[in-house]
Design a protein around this motif. Structure first.
Motif, PDB file in Angstrom:
ATOM      1  N   GLY B 265       0.820  -1.193   0.000  1.00 14.90           N
ATOM      2  CA  GLY B 265       0.000   0.000   0.000  1.00 14.90           C
ATOM      3  C   GLY B 265       0.854   1.242   0.000  1.00 14.90           C
ATOM      4  N   GLY B 266       2.052   1.118   0.507  1.00  5.05           N
ATOM      5  CA  GLY B 266       2.949   2.262   0.577  1.00  5.05           C
ATOM      6  C   GLY B 266       3.138   2.905  -0.771  1.00  5.05           C
ATOM      7  N   THR B 267       3.634   2.149  -1.666  1.00 12.03           N
ATOM      8  CA  THR B 267       3.815   2.561  -3.058  1.00 12.03           C
ATOM      9  C   THR B 267       4.512   3.874  -3.235  1.00 12.03           C
ATOM     10  OG1 THR B 267       1.868   3.887  -3.302  1.00 12.03           O
ATOM     11  CG2 THR B 267       1.652   1.557  -3.734  1.00 12.03           C
ATOM     12  N   ALA B 268       4.299   4.399  -4.383  1.00 14.62           N
ATOM     13  CA  ALA B 268       5.015   5.605  -4.736  1.00 14.62           C
ATOM     14  C   ALA B 268       4.568   6.789  -3.917  1.00 14.62           C
ATOM     15  CB  ALA B 268       4.815   5.899  -6.202  1.00 14.62           C
ATOM     16  N   ALA B 269       3.466   6.633  -3.212  1.00 13.26           N
ATOM     17  CA  ALA B 269       3.000   7.767  -2.435  1.00 13.26           C
ATOM     18  C   ALA B 269       4.073   8.238  -1.487  1.00 13.26           C
ATOM     19  CB  ALA B 269       1.760   7.388  -1.656  1.00 13.26           C
ATOM     20  N   VAL B 273       7.550  11.706  -0.850  1.00 12.64           N
ATOM     21  CA  VAL B 273       6.970  12.284   0.341  1.00 12.64           C
ATOM     22  C   VAL B 273       6.773  11.179   1.354  1.00 12.64           C
ATOM     23  CG1 VAL B 273       5.798  14.168  -0.752  1.00 12.64           C
ATOM     24  CG2 VAL B 273       4.832  11.927  -0.817  1.00 12.64           C
ATOM     25  N   ARG B 275       5.168   8.601   4.042  1.00 13.23           N
ATOM     26  CA  ARG B 275       3.981   7.784   4.133  1.00 13.23           C
ATOM     27  C   ARG B 275       2.871   8.538   4.850  1.00 13.23           C
ATOM     28  NH1 ARG B 275       2.532   4.040   2.619  1.00 13.23           N
ATOM     29  NH2 ARG B 275       0.381   4.546   2.844  1.00 13.23           N
ATOM     30  N   ALA B 277       2.384  11.531   4.967  1.00 15.58           N
ATOM     31  CA  ALA B 277       2.152  12.859   4.453  1.00 15.58           C
ATOM     32  C   ALA B 277       0.826  12.959   3.738  1.00 15.58           C
ATOM     33  CB  ALA B 277       3.273  13.257   3.520  1.00 15.58           C
ATOM     34  N   PRO B 279      -2.802  14.987   3.417  1.00 15.75           N
ATOM     35  CA  PRO B 279      -3.020  16.423   3.403  1.00 15.75           C
ATOM     36  C   PRO B 279      -2.787  17.078   4.758  1.00 15.75           C
ATOM     37  CG  PRO B 279      -4.742  15.322   2.204  1.00 15.75           C
ATOM     38  CD  PRO B 279      -3.849  14.253   2.753  1.00 15.75           C
ATOM     39  N   GLY B 280      -2.984  16.316   5.833  1.00 22.51           N
ATOM     40  CA  GLY B 280      -2.863  16.980   7.123  1.00 22.51           C
ATOM     41  C   GLY B 280      -1.529  16.775   7.815  1.00 22.51           C
ATOM     42  N   PRO B 318      -3.994   2.984  14.006  1.00 19.16           N
ATOM     43  CA  PRO B 318      -3.094   3.842  13.234  1.00 19.16           C
ATOM     44  C   PRO B 318      -1.904   4.232  14.112  1.00 19.16           C
ATOM     45  CG  PRO B 318      -5.258   4.839  13.550  1.00 19.16           C
ATOM     46  CD  PRO B 318      -5.369   3.431  13.981  1.00 19.16           C
ATOM     47  N   ARG B 321       1.983   8.918  14.965  1.00 19.68           N
ATOM     48  CA  ARG B 321       2.909   9.510  14.022  1.00 19.68           C
ATOM     49  C   ARG B 321       4.165   9.952  14.757  1.00 19.68           C
ATOM     50  NH1 ARG B 321       0.124  13.638  11.876  1.00 19.68           N
ATOM     51  NH2 ARG B 321      -0.869  12.120  10.542  1.00 19.68           N
ATOM     52  N   ARG B 342      12.128   4.642  -4.499  1.00 22.87           N
ATOM     53  CA  ARG B 342      10.840   4.540  -5.165  1.00 22.87           C
ATOM     54  C   ARG B 342      10.811   3.276  -6.015  1.00 22.87           C
ATOM     55  NH1 ARG B 342      10.347   9.766  -7.168  1.00 22.87           N
ATOM     56  NH2 ARG B 342      11.309   9.167  -9.101  1.00 22.87           N
TER      57      ARG B 342
END
Lengths: 359, 357
Positions: B265-269, B273, B275, B277, B279-280, B318, B321, B342
């Motif tokens: 699920g991590g992937t290129a996201a 940037v 993991r 990261a 929007p908030g 979760p 952080r 990546r």
């Protein structure tokens, strides 16, 4: 982006060259010669000598490879030994069928798998979720050929003479002949040019061709023929996509920004679709691309079950007939297709997630 | 994680009583193995899988006792059965004078049920050998490629790319026809085809782990080069070490970090940037997080078996952080490194996908 694309395409060159070498070597490593495969008992040494000289198979392997590589660079795939026709022509006839099948199955897998995965993730551990995941497990474990046979049995035999009856094999019913779009529009194409070949290639996508020529009868018939094989081929990708979507969504939904979005009063639907799903899309896209790549070469079981002359089946037949040019041509096309699909997937990352900069 | 806490140090040691001795025993017993097993049995899917596997093993081991007939003996002339006869089960009303065949007769007058029971032997044998061959070879190649990088990486991965881009069918047919038909060669064909996926997964994890501090420390202490890819940073070790808190204070995810294995699920996201990261997320961290956590065993999620050793049994809350302390410097990564990471992530996904496919 352009730079990245170019770099990736350049990086693919060694892979394609590797594939060329391996294909060439493997095709010749298979015991048995084209001559014996073609003439059977009549393949006396004299006949074979003439045959090999005619096909250039008597030259040293290195020379053969050099000729093969040179022709490939020119875009000439050679002539099929068995059919005595250019491999390019055979590709033009058969590739669209496989691509059509692949697209149809991937579309089915996406349009069912993604919603299923999202619902499972949203209702985690609910009966819906458990049922979906058990279904997905069954889907992954299902042998394609068996599923294909069952589909044929149900839809072509049991449901015969009902509106749900589906044709069991082939691309079109007997008597159906789609008119290529360039003939409908009256384009004058010179035989043998690239444009003519391309037009012919495109017109062999029967569904697309019948849409742009407004030939609804052929369209309906082609779609009906496509449904069963596409469903059979879609089962495994569908299950994988559903599981992947579920796990990606679960991961994203657990993150703080999703809670924040909910807390600031956004609708649940909006949070799920805009905030969560979009971020969960990347792994899903990866897997979809990969599945499509696999379909290109791996549809042979489906194609055999449903009597379709696609890439996988042609390749298989070429291997049994030791038809080297067809083997080489098709494998190269498959490898290039794989590389391209992968590239598209990578490029789509940047579109889906603007934070990713490819260069 | 339920590691019994060590007794608080006291100036005068109390006399050793039975309870204290017993608690020492408890403490020792919480080995990684035991924790792993405990987590494994807490997962329903893993237990179901184990039961299925046990059933298969049982029927393979005791095939002669279970199977009512010889799997290879045609029953023509021995019993009154026909070609492809349907099942005949006495309990379900099949006449008692007919021989019982739970699953019927095949095209060569043989008992299908017996054949299936004996067939599990072949299936298990093929499955076990091919997968172990592919895992060992793939892991080794991937570890070498990931650890040494440079030309070794390039050569190995390009060759594996060729295998991956190659149509499975042709490769299988070619291998079998060159080496001749037979079970062993078919197994070899399957194994060779599945090597790239394992290699990619391993390479990806090695790439992300090799930058970690404990590898550097081990090198600084004079550890041998070759020992690295093979030992301390094989995926499990890394995760285990990570969980024990040996690693990673500097990396911005304070100490305990996340013992959770990242999934594909991590992937290129998290490529450019972090993991976290979304929007908030706080900025600053974004550069620090990617690639620092080991990402081995991506199929962990699916195969409860594999996952047990690496992640908590229940899907974790979760994870908190990691907070960046004020004034703490976040290490920036070079472009090349990020690109590599990546690619590594993509590779690992690809590997997983191939395993599924």
């Amino acid at each position: 982006m352009t730079q990245y694309t170019i770099r990736r395409l350049l990086a693919a060159i060694p892979v394609v060259i590797g594939v060329l070498i391996v294909t060439f070597a493997l095709a010749r490593a298979i015991p048995g010669e084209p001559c014996t495969a073609m003439f059977g008992e009549k393949a006396t040494p004299e006949v074979c000598a003439i045959f090999n000289a005619e096909k250039g198979l008597d030259k040293p392997l290195t020379t053969q490879f050099a000729i093969f590589a040179r022709d490939m660079l020119r875009g000439d795939f050679g002539d099929s030994i068995r059919f005595k026709r250019p491999v390019m022509q055979i590709l033009i006839e058969r590739l669209p069928q496989t691509i059509e099948l692949g697209i149809a199955s991937v579309v089915i897998a996406i349009s069912i798998g993604i919603p299923l995965g999202i619902i499972s993730a949203l209702r985690r551990n609910s009966p819906t979720d458990v049922a979906t995941m058990i279904g997905a497990n069954i889907g992954v474990s299902m042998p394609v050929f068996w599923l294909g046979l069952m589909l044929i049995y149900v839809f072509a035999l049991l449901l015969k003479d009902t509106p749900f009856q589906m044709p069991a094999s082939g691309r079109l019913s007997a008597g159906m002949s789609p008119v290529p779009f360039y003939e409908v529009y009256g384009w004058a194409l010179t035989e043998g040019t690239f444009g003519a070949k391309l037009a012919e290639f495109i017109s062999n996508f029967y569904i697309f061709n019948s849409i742009i020529t407004a030939d609804w009868e052929v369209l309906v018939d082609a779609v009906r023929h496509l449904i069963l094989p596409a469903v059979a081929l879609a089962t495994i990708p569908l299950a994988i996509v559903a599981r992947m979507t579920r796990s990606a969504m679960l991961e994203v939904l657990g993150q703080d920004y999703v809670r924040t979005a909910r807390a600031k009063g956004l609708r649940r639907r909006q949070v799920v679709m805009k905030h969560a799903f979009r971020n969960a899309l990347l792994p899903i896209v990866t897997i979809i691309g990969l599945q499509f790549g696999l379909v290109l070469s791996g549809a042979i079981l489906t194609e055999t079950t449903f009597g379709l002359a696609g890439v996988g089946r042609s390749l298989y037949e070429a291997i049994t007939a030791r038809d080297y040019p067809i083997i080489q041509g098709f494998v190269v096309v498959i490898a290039v297709g794989y590389v391209l699909v992968n590239l598209l997937v990578d490029l789509s990352y940047a579109i889906l997630d603007p934070r990713i900069q490819l260069d | 994680m339920s590691i019994a806490s060590e007794p608080t140090p006291v100036t005068t040691l109390p006399p050793l009583d039975d309870a204290a001795v017993a608690s020492i025993g408890d403490y020792r017993a919480n080995t990684l193995w035991r924790l792993t097993l405990r987590r494994l049995f807490r997962q329903k899917s893993a237990v179901v899988g184990l039961i299925l596997l046990a059933l298969l093993l049982f029927s393979a081991l005791f095939a002669p006792l279970i199977a009512p007939y010889d799997p290879e003996q045609p029953l023509i002339g021995i019993e009154n059965v026909g070609k492809r006869d349907g099942p005949c089960i006495h309990l379900l009303g099949c006449p008692a004078d007919q021989p019982q065949h739970i699953m019927g007769i095949d095209g060569n007058f043989r008992d299908v049920f017996s054949r299936i029971i004996y067939g599990t032997r072949v299936s298990l044998y093929v499955g076990l050998l091919t997968v172990s061959f592919a895992v060992v070879t793939g892991t080794l190649l991937g570890a070498i490629a990931g650890f040494f990088g440079g030309w070794a990486d390039n050569i190995i991965m390009r060759i594996l790319d060729v295998v991956l881009a190659f149509p499975f069918l042709l490769l299988a047919i070619a291998i079998v026809s060159v080496l001749g038909p037979g079970l062993t060669n078919a197994m070899l064909a399957i194994a060779i085809i599945s090597i790239p996926s394992y290699a990619r997964v391993t390479r990806a994890s090695v790439l992300s782990v090799r930058q970690m501090d404990f590898i550097e420390a081990s090198r600084a202490l004079g550890g041998q080069q070759l020992a690295h890819p093979l030992r301390p940073h094989s995926a499990q070790r890394a995760t285990a070490a990570h969980r024990r808190g040996h690693v990673g204070h500097r990396h911005g995810h304070s100490g305990h970090g996340r013992p959770v294995v990242h999934r594909p699920g991590g992937t290129a996201a998290d490529a450019g940037v972090g993991r976290d990261a979304g929007p908030g997320a706080q900025p600053g961290l974004q550069r620090a997080a990617p690639g620092l956590l080991p990402r081995p065993g991506h199929h962990a999620d699916r195969a409860g078996l594999q996952s047990a050793g690496r992640r908590p049994a229940r899907r974790p809350r979760p994870a908190p952080r990691p907070r960046q302390r004020r004034g703490q410097r976040v290490r920036k990564k070079s472009l090349t490194q990020r690109r590599k990471e990546r690619q590594a992530q993509k590779d690992s996904e690809l590997g997983v996908l191939c395993v599924f496919a």
